[in-house]
Design a protein around this motif. Structure first.
Motif, PDB file in Angstrom:
ATOM      1  N   SER A 101       0.821  -0.806   0.475  1.00 30.17           N
ATOM      2  CA  SER A 101      -0.197   0.004  -0.383  1.00 30.17           C
ATOM      3  C   SER A 101       1.123   1.324   0.258  1.00 30.17           C
ATOM      4  O   SER A 101       2.075   0.941   0.341  1.00 30.17           O
ATOM      5  N   LYS A 102       0.441   2.182  -0.208  1.00 23.49           N
ATOM      6  CA  LYS A 102       1.294   3.803  -0.505  1.00 23.49           C
ATOM      7  C   LYS A 102       1.668   3.876   0.708  1.00 23.49           C
ATOM      8  O   LYS A 102       3.179   4.129   1.305  1.00 23.49           O
ATOM      9  N   ALA A 103       1.453   3.170   2.211  1.00 25.90           N
ATOM     10  CA  ALA A 103       1.735   3.651   3.725  1.00 25.90           C
ATOM     11  C   ALA A 103       3.001   2.747   3.733  1.00 25.90           C
ATOM     12  O   ALA A 103       3.488   3.239   4.406  1.00 25.90           O
ATOM     13  N   THR A 104       2.924   1.578   3.034  1.00 29.32           N
ATOM     14  CA  THR A 104       3.507   0.811   3.911  1.00 29.32           C
ATOM     15  C   THR A 104       4.716   0.744   2.944  1.00 29.32           C
ATOM     16  O   THR A 104       6.305   0.581   3.047  1.00 29.32           O
ATOM     17  N   ARG A 105       5.022   1.441   1.745  1.00 25.48           N
ATOM     18  CA  ARG A 105       6.028   1.732   0.933  1.00 25.48           C
ATOM     19  C   ARG A 105       6.819   2.609   1.498  1.00 25.48           C
ATOM     20  O   ARG A 105       7.721   2.932   1.176  1.00 25.48           O
ATOM     21  N   ARG A 106       6.079   3.686   2.625  1.00 28.14           N
ATOM     22  CA  ARG A 106       6.773   4.688   3.246  1.00 28.14           C
ATOM     23  C   ARG A 106       8.061   4.069   4.546  1.00 28.14           C
ATOM     24  O   ARG A 106       8.944   5.576   5.217  1.00 28.14           O
ATOM     25  N   LEU A 107       7.606   3.116   4.341  1.00 23.72           N
ATOM     26  CA  LEU A 107       7.695   2.532   6.132  1.00 23.72           C
ATOM     27  C   LEU A 107       9.674   2.446   5.812  1.00 23.72           C
ATOM     28  O   LEU A 107      10.849   1.873   4.944  1.00 23.72           O
ATOM     29  N   PRO A 108      10.657   3.426   6.699  1.00 21.12           N
ATOM     30  CA  PRO A 108      11.856   2.891   6.593  1.00 21.12           C
ATOM     31  C   PRO A 108      12.176   1.941   6.392  1.00 21.12           C
ATOM     32  O   PRO A 108      13.572   1.660   6.026  1.00 21.12           O
ATOM     33  N   ALA A 109      11.676   0.815   7.143  1.00 25.68           N
ATOM     34  CA  ALA A 109      13.244  -0.307   6.941  1.00 25.68           C
ATOM     35  C   ALA A 109      12.123  -1.312   6.465  1.00 25.68           C
ATOM     36  O   ALA A 109      12.949  -1.819   5.591  1.00 25.68           O
ATOM     37  N   TYR A 110      11.293  -1.430   5.771  1.00 24.33           N
ATOM     38  CA  TYR A 110      11.306  -1.838   3.710  1.00 24.33           C
ATOM     39  C   TYR A 110      12.154  -1.173   3.144  1.00 24.33           C
ATOM     40  O   TYR A 110      12.472  -0.962   2.302  1.00 24.33           O
ATOM     41  N   ARG A 111      11.889   0.951   3.460  1.00 25.38           N
ATOM     42  CA  ARG A 111      13.001   1.247   2.471  1.00 25.38           C
ATOM     43  C   ARG A 111      14.132   0.949   2.319  1.00 25.38           C
ATOM     44  O   ARG A 111      15.375   1.085   1.690  1.00 25.38           O
ATOM     45  N   GLN A 112      14.536   0.875   3.096  1.00 21.31           N
ATOM     46  CA  GLN A 112      16.353   0.159   4.107  1.00 21.31           C
ATOM     47  C   GLN A 112      16.459  -1.451   3.143  1.00 21.31           C
ATOM     48  O   GLN A 112      17.412  -1.729   2.710  1.00 21.31           O
ATOM     49  N   LYS A 113      15.457  -2.684   3.133  1.00 14.54           N
ATOM     50  CA  LYS A 113      14.961  -3.027   2.672  1.00 14.54           C
ATOM     51  C   LYS A 113      15.081  -3.702   1.383  1.00 14.54           C
ATOM     52  O   LYS A 113      16.441  -4.220   0.427  1.00 14.54           O
ATOM     53  N   LYS A 114      14.175  -2.483   1.051  1.00 16.53           N
ATOM     54  CA  LYS A 114      14.227  -2.158  -0.670  1.00 16.53           C
ATOM     55  C   LYS A 114      15.841  -1.906  -1.699  1.00 16.53           C
ATOM     56  O   LYS A 114      16.392  -2.320  -2.138  1.00 16.53           O
ATOM     57  N   HIS A 115      16.501  -0.701  -1.160  1.00 11.66           N
ATOM     58  CA  HIS A 115      17.594  -0.561  -0.972  1.00 11.66           C
ATOM     59  C   HIS A 115      18.976  -1.352  -0.867  1.00 11.66           C
ATOM     60  O   HIS A 115      19.516  -1.739  -1.981  1.00 11.66           O
ATOM     61  N   LEU A 116      18.647  -2.976  -0.147  1.00 17.34           N
ATOM     62  CA  LEU A 116      19.555  -3.184  -0.062  1.00 17.34           C
ATOM     63  C   LEU A 116      19.833  -4.636  -0.359  1.00 17.34           C
ATOM     64  O   LEU A 116      20.553  -4.902  -1.588  1.00 17.34           O
ATOM     65  N   MET A 117      18.522  -5.414  -1.290  1.00 19.57           N
ATOM     66  CA  MET A 117      18.177  -5.494  -2.124  1.00 19.57           C
ATOM     67  C   MET A 117      19.034  -4.990  -4.107  1.00 19.57           C
ATOM     68  O   MET A 117      19.375  -6.070  -4.387  1.00 19.57           O
ATOM     69  N   ALA A 118      18.615  -4.397  -3.689  1.00 21.71           N
ATOM     70  CA  ALA A 118      19.260  -3.317  -5.268  1.00 21.71           C
ATOM     71  C   ALA A 118      20.821  -3.631  -5.191  1.00 21.71           C
ATOM     72  O   ALA A 118      21.775  -3.952  -5.855  1.00 21.71           O
ATOM     73  N   SER A 119      21.290  -3.463  -3.478  1.00 20.86           N
ATOM     74  CA  SER A 119      22.667  -3.336  -3.194  1.00 20.86           C
ATOM     75  C   SER A 119      23.346  -4.830  -3.163  1.00 20.86           C
ATOM     76  O   SER A 119      24.253  -4.820  -4.175  1.00 20.86           O
ATOM     77  N   VAL A 120      22.322  -5.768  -2.843  1.00 15.13           N
ATOM     78  CA  VAL A 120      22.864  -6.243  -2.096  1.00 15.13           C
ATOM     79  C   VAL A 120      22.821  -7.803  -3.130  1.00 15.13           C
ATOM     80  O   VAL A 120      23.877  -9.054  -3.912  1.00 15.13           O
ATOM     81  N   HIS A 121      21.735  -7.740  -3.903  1.00 14.85           N
ATOM     82  CA  HIS A 121      21.205  -9.208  -4.670  1.00 14.85           C
ATOM     83  C   HIS A 121      21.386  -7.872  -6.635  1.00 14.85           C
ATOM     84  O   HIS A 121      20.898  -8.936  -7.404  1.00 14.85           O
ATOM     85  N   GLY A 122      21.291  -7.141  -7.045  1.00 10.20           N
ATOM     86  CA  GLY A 122      21.408  -6.203  -7.985  1.00 10.20           C
ATOM     87  C   GLY A 122      19.947  -6.660  -8.071  1.00 10.20           C
ATOM     88  O   GLY A 122      19.378  -6.404  -9.541  1.00 10.20           O
ATOM     89  N   ILE A 123      18.932  -6.503  -7.136  1.00 10.24           N
ATOM     90  CA  ILE A 123      17.984  -7.081  -7.840  1.00 10.24           C
ATOM     91  C   ILE A 123      16.369  -5.408  -7.008  1.00 10.24           C
ATOM     92  O   ILE A 123      16.801  -5.068  -6.201  1.00 10.24           O
ATOM     93  N   GLU A 124      15.674  -4.978  -8.730  1.00  8.21           N
ATOM     94  CA  GLU A 124      14.821  -3.556  -7.655  1.00  8.21           C
ATOM     95  C   GLU A 124      14.053  -4.593  -7.687  1.00  8.21           C
ATOM     96  O   GLU A 124      12.873  -5.494  -8.625  1.00  8.21           O
ATOM     97  N   ILE A 125      13.152  -3.948  -6.299  1.00  2.00           N
ATOM     98  CA  ILE A 125      11.695  -4.600  -6.381  1.00  2.00           C
ATOM     99  C   ILE A 125      10.525  -4.216  -7.029  1.00  2.00           C
ATOM    100  O   ILE A 125      10.229  -2.853  -7.135  1.00  2.00           O
ATOM    101  N   ARG A 126       9.893  -4.741  -7.593  1.00  2.00           N
ATOM    102  CA  ARG A 126       8.376  -4.659  -8.284  1.00  2.00           C
ATOM    103  C   ARG A 126       7.358  -4.075  -7.226  1.00  2.00           C
ATOM    104  O   ARG A 126       6.978  -5.054  -6.934  1.00  2.00           O
ATOM    105  N   GLU A 127       6.818  -2.370  -6.688  1.00  2.00           N
ATOM    106  CA  GLU A 127       5.766  -2.674  -6.216  1.00  2.00           C
ATOM    107  C   GLU A 127       4.038  -2.383  -7.139  1.00  2.00           C
ATOM    108  O   GLU A 127       4.225  -2.560  -8.135  1.00  2.00           O
ATOM    109  N   VAL A 128       3.479  -3.286  -6.883  1.00  2.67           N
ATOM    110  CA  VAL A 128       2.068  -3.577  -6.967  1.00  2.67           C
ATOM    111  C   VAL A 128       1.443  -3.340  -6.271  1.00  2.67           C
ATOM    112  O   VAL A 128       1.877  -3.260  -4.837  1.00  2.67           O
TER     113      VAL A 128
END
Length: 113
Positions: free
Chosen positions: A86-113
């Motif tokens: 949801s729009k609310a959970t996309r802004r959570l700091p913990a989720y944003r950090q994990k999204k950043h780490l997914m791109a950094s560590v695994h080279g994968i950009e999470i597609r949000e739906v």
């Protein structure tokens, strides 16, 4: 009595899988249709990615940091990782950090739906 969801979502069961929201369940049904028609391959649910290994801090073992993707599948040879948010959970700091780490560590950009 079960505690209501923090974000007002309602759990739903489809094909023996329990989804955190109706939106996630509906998205699953759409992905299953795409898989049946050959547009995507190897649909997986709740796939775990290790972002940071476990460590010992101050003599205590701390568990690995993980991200659990709602859906992972292949399309045209590319690995797609999706998360129903949801729009609310996309802004959570913990989720944003994990999204950043997914791109950094695994080279994968999470597609949000």
């Amino acid at each position: 009595m079960a505690k209501p969801s923090k974000y007002k979502s309602q759990k739903i069961e489809i094909d023996g899988h329990t989804f955190d929201s109706k939106k996630e369940g509906k998205h699953y049904q759409g992905l299953k249709l795409l898989e049946r028609t050959g547009q995507i391959q190897d649909l997986q649910l709740q796939v775990v990615f290790v972002l940071v290994d476990s460590v010992v801090l101050d003599g205590r073992k701390k568990p690995a940091m993980r991200y659990i993707a709602d859906f992972v599948y292949f399309k045209g040879g590319l690995k797609i990782v999706e998360d129903v948010k949801s729009k609310a959970t996309r802004r959570l700091p913990a989720y944003r950090q994990k999204k950043h780490l997914m791109a950094s560590v695994h080279g994968i950009e999470i597609r949000e739906v």
